[in-house]
Design a protein around this motif. Structure first.
Motif, short mmCIF file in Angstrom:
data_model
loop_
_atom_site.label_atom_id
_atom_site.label_comp_id
_atom_site.label_asym_id
_atom_site.label_seq_id
_atom_site.Cartn_x
_atom_site.Cartn_y
_atom_site.Cartn_z
N ILE A 1 10.72 -9.69 -13.88
CA ILE A 1 10.09 -9.06 -12.72
C ILE A 1 10.50 -7.59 -12.62
O ILE A 1 9.73 -6.75 -12.20
N ARG A 2 11.73 -7.28 -13.05
CA ARG A 2 12.20 -5.90 -12.98
C ARG A 2 12.38 -5.39 -14.41
O ARG A 2 13.47 -5.32 -14.94
N MET B 1 -6.69 -10.30 -12.22
CA MET B 1 -6.65 -11.14 -11.01
C MET B 1 -8.03 -11.79 -10.77
O MET B 1 -8.13 -12.98 -10.50
N TYR C 1 -8.79 -14.40 -13.37
CA TYR C 1 -7.90 -15.56 -13.23
C TYR C 1 -8.42 -16.48 -12.12
O TYR C 1 -8.45 -17.70 -12.27
N LEU D 1 -10.79 -21.02 -10.87
CA LEU D 1 -10.12 -21.90 -9.92
C LEU D 1 -11.08 -22.40 -8.84
O LEU D 1 -10.79 -23.38 -8.15
N GLY E 1 -2.37 -17.89 -15.38
CA GLY E 1 -1.46 -17.21 -14.45
C GLY E 1 -0.33 -16.51 -15.19
O GLY E 1 0.01 -15.35 -14.91
N MET F 1 -1.65 -13.50 -17.01
CA MET F 1 -1.92 -12.43 -16.05
C MET F 1 -0.64 -11.68 -15.68
O MET F 1 -0.58 -10.44 -15.71
N VAL F 2 0.40 -12.43 -15.38
CA VAL F 2 1.67 -11.81 -14.97
C VAL F 2 2.27 -11.00 -16.14
O VAL F 2 2.69 -9.84 -15.96
N THR G 1 0.14 -7.88 -16.95
CA THR G 1 0.35 -6.90 -15.87
C THR G 1 1.68 -6.20 -16.07
O THR G 1 1.79 -4.97 -15.99
N LEU H 1 2.34 -2.17 -16.82
CA LEU H 1 3.13 -1.30 -15.94
C LEU H 1 4.35 -0.75 -16.67
O LEU H 1 4.76 0.40 -16.48
N PHE I 1 13.88 -1.48 -8.18
CA PHE I 1 12.77 -2.11 -7.46
C PHE I 1 11.83 -1.03 -6.97
O PHE I 1 12.21 -0.14 -6.24
N TRP J 1 7.27 0.20 -6.86
CA TRP J 1 5.91 -0.30 -6.70
C TRP J 1 5.45 -1.16 -7.88
O TRP J 1 4.67 -2.09 -7.72
N LYS J 2 5.97 -0.84 -9.06
CA LYS J 2 5.59 -1.65 -10.22
C LYS J 2 6.13 -3.08 -10.08
O LYS J 2 5.44 -4.05 -10.36
N THR J 3 7.38 -3.16 -9.66
CA THR J 3 7.98 -4.48 -9.44
C THR J 3 7.19 -5.24 -8.37
O THR J 3 6.96 -6.45 -8.50
N ILE K 1 4.08 -4.97 -7.66
CA ILE K 1 2.80 -5.48 -8.21
C ILE K 1 3.03 -6.70 -9.09
O ILE K 1 2.28 -7.68 -9.02
N ILE K 2 4.10 -6.65 -9.87
CA ILE K 2 4.39 -7.82 -10.72
C ILE K 2 4.67 -9.05 -9.86
O ILE K 2 4.17 -10.15 -10.14
N ILE K 3 5.43 -8.84 -8.79
CA ILE K 3 5.72 -9.97 -7.88
C ILE K 3 4.41 -10.46 -7.26
O ILE K 3 4.18 -11.67 -7.13
N ALA K 4 3.54 -9.51 -6.89
CA ALA K 4 2.25 -9.92 -6.29
C ALA K 4 1.44 -10.77 -7.25
O ALA K 4 0.86 -11.79 -6.84
N THR K 5 1.41 -10.41 -8.52
CA THR K 5 0.64 -11.21 -9.49
C THR K 5 1.31 -12.57 -9.68
O THR K 5 0.63 -13.58 -9.86
N ALA K 6 2.65 -12.58 -9.63
CA ALA K 6 3.35 -13.86 -9.78
C ALA K 6 3.04 -14.77 -8.59
O ALA K 6 2.83 -15.98 -8.75
N LEU L 1 0.33 -14.61 -6.83
CA LEU L 1 -1.06 -15.04 -7.01
C LEU L 1 -1.15 -16.20 -8.00
O LEU L 1 -1.92 -17.15 -7.80
N ALA L 2 -0.34 -16.13 -9.05
CA ALA L 2 -0.35 -17.21 -10.04
C ALA L 2 0.11 -18.53 -9.41
O ALA L 2 -0.48 -19.59 -9.65
N GLY M 1 -2.51 -19.71 -7.18
CA GLY M 1 -3.59 -20.21 -8.01
C GLY M 1 -3.34 -21.65 -8.44
O GLY M 1 -4.26 -22.47 -8.42
#
Lengths: 503, 42
Positions: free
Chosen positions: A24-25, A237, A240, A244, A337, A340-341, A344, A348, B8, B10-12, B14-19, B21-22, B25
């Motif tokens: 994530i980071r 997004m 993906y 669904l 999913g 996608m992650v 992404t 970035l 941490f 904005w990139k992080t 966005i990654i969290i947001a996609t996670a 969303l997954a 989903g």
């Protein structure tokens, strides 16, 4: 040969929370482990293999020989090759075999209705051509993967651009903008239902608007390097989520788009994705990352099937087709999913993108997307309405009238769509369903279907006259030429307004 | 290479947001399966 070990990639095969947090980071230093630019071709191959499997899974009847032994044999060979490609994604010949088999099947089955199979056909044809040119030029089957990658990515990007262009253009019509019948709402409602928001008018308009906004940003960003990441993430997004909704199969289409994006991204993005995926697969207790990928997919399908089987016990008996669709849907939710992650994250991580798009590529490569672009104009020209990237667009162009807001009246150059008949009755299930809905058919299409089904008869109304019990032999429509029979296919015509969402 | 992206930002986010969303989903898929709704896909 499987996935090549990423030099410098973490060799720690044990699970750690630190590793998960680092997903994530991300650290930009991970980019240093990218082996070669064409590593993107490896990830593309695996995802292309999965997209092809999803396409085959939608048409399982073809595996059983329902549409001929030749197609069944080709489907089985392709399926096995796809599984092998996921395990051994560096094997260019496997990618070429799959592309050749799928392209040949497409040509054999013409006219093909599926839009995603049409887009896949252009990419498969391009793969075969690019690899073939490499073999002829080098007089060796040893492919220069770097060069093949550079050529294929140009086409992948252009195919995506054509797809998004028509994804927007065909939808500029009255009925897509209507929240009661819009295809955007048909997808939105089932997605929002679990959250109790399916009847929400704001949500419905947001679904319509976001379709245009996301596809427009995705298309522009493909050629605007600085904002490529934005278009990519929105597109990921969007694609993906679409399957669904379970409104249609969609999964092969979304997976195909993911694969094309892997090719279209800046090299450092796809190479970074490759490094991360290899590192993750190496953390699994399997010797090779390729085998780990294949086993994960198979295990996921088995677990999904078991989950679906147990969930199904609490509901009325359903058709086998729904069980099959449900099982793959769970697979897509997880695999799509995760892809996608990770994509992404790679996009970035690699910012700002430092390199250009590469050397100028041969102009003949653009023939593939250019042909798709021209043929997708067909509905407005009075030619085919199927296989024109007009799926789920509410578009109507038949009978000399259209709901399109820009091309009205449609600038026909052919008269096929002018000649319509109202279906009244038939002994054929498909035509009877059209009759039940008060639907029409383009007469060319009706003649084609009747000639393909020797036992079928239909009663239809044309220009106020009722014609009863018409068969393929008695219908007063000229036999199509070879070109017509291979390229023209028309959707059923619906004159009810507002026009409800259909394929 | 700089390591600025490790913090941490904005990139992080966005990654969290996609996670997220997954995960949403997967939940959405499980609660909206065709075997539950009985909807025959188009």
């Amino acid at each position: 040969m499987g996935y090549k070990a990423a030099s410098g990639a973490t060799e720690d095969k044990t699970f750690s929370w630190t590793g998960l947090v680092n997903l994530i980071r991300p650290h930009r230093t991970e980019l240093d482990i990218a082996a070669r630019p064409s590593d993107g071709l490896i990830v593309f191959s695996a995802i292309w293999g999965l997209a092809t499997i999803l396409s085959i899974a939608e048409r399982t009847w073809a595996l059983g020989g329902e549409v001929g032994i030749a197609i069944a044999a080709s489907q089985w060979i392709t399926l096995l090759a796809c599984l092998a490609l996921i395990a051994r994604p560096r094997q260019t010949w496997l990618l070429g075999l799959i592309a050749a088999a799928m392209a040949a099947q497409y040509v054999y089955r013409l006219p093909v209705i599926s839009n995603n199979q049409t887009i896949a056909f252009f990419m498969n044809s391009c793969i075969v051509t690019v690899l073939g040119v490499e073999i002829v030029r080098n007089r060796s089957i040893a492919i220069d993967r770097d060069e093949a990658y550079e050529r294929l990515r140009v086409v992948a990007r252009a195919l995506l651009a054509v797809m998004y262009f028509y994804g927007i253009f065909h939808k500029i019509n009255n009925d897509f903008l209507d929240p009661n019948v819009s295809c955007a709402v048909s997808l939105y409602d089932p997605l929002a239902r679990p959250f109790g928001l399916d009847q929400n008018i704001v949500g419905r308009y947001a679904a319509i608007a976001s379709t245009f906004i996301v596809e427009l940003i995705a298309m522009v960003a493909l050629y605007w390097r600085r904002f490529f990441w934005l278009g990519l993430i929105l597109a990921l997004m969007f694609h993906y989520i679409i399957p669904l909704s379970a409104f249609s199969w969609y999964m092969d289409f979304s997976c195909l788009v993911f694969a094309l994006y892997v090719m279209a991204t800046p090299r450092e993005v796809s190479a970074g994705l490759y490094s991360t995926v290899v590192a993750l697969l190496r953390s699994l207790p399997v010797r090779s990352p390729g085998n780990a990928a294949l086993l994960t997919l198979v295990a996921l399908l088995i677990v999904s099937t078991l989950i679906v089987y147990f969930v199904a016990q609490g509901y009325p008996p359903r058709a086998q087709k729904l069980l099959w669709h449900s099982s793959w849907l769970v697979v897509w939710a997880v695999v799509g999913g995760a892809t996608m992650v990770l994509l992404t994250r790679a996009a970035l991580l690699a910012m700002p993108y430092s390199e250009g798009y590469g050397n100028r590529q041969p102009l003949w490569l653009y023939l593939f997307p250019a042909t798709l672009f021209v043929t997708s104009l067909s509905p407005y020209l009075g030619l085919k309405t199927e296989s024109s990237i007009a799926m789920f667009s509410n578009l109507h162009t038949e009978g000399g009238q259209t709901n399109h807001l820009l091309l009205n009246p449609p600038p026909y150059i052919a008269s096929y769509q002018r000649s319509l008949v109202r279906i009244v009755d038939s002994n054929d299930g498909y035509l009877r369903r059209i009759a039940a809905g008060g639907g029409y058919e383009v007469k060319y299409e009706l003649a084609r279907q009747l000639r393909d089904k020797p036992g079928a008869w239909v009663t239809y109304e044309e220009n106020g006259k009722l014609r009863e019990g018409i068969t393929g032999k008695t219908i007063d429509y000229p036999h199509p030429s070879f070109i017509e029979s291979r390229f023209l296919a028309f959707k059923p015509v619906d004159f009810t307004r507002p026009k409800v969402c259909t394929h | 290479m700089n390591d600025q992206n490790a913090r941490f930002g904005w990139k992080t986010a966005i990654i969290i947001a996609t996670a997220v969303l997954a995960v949403a989903g997967i939940i959405d898929a499980l609660s909206n399966l065709p075997i539950i709704s009985g909807f025959v896909p188009a």
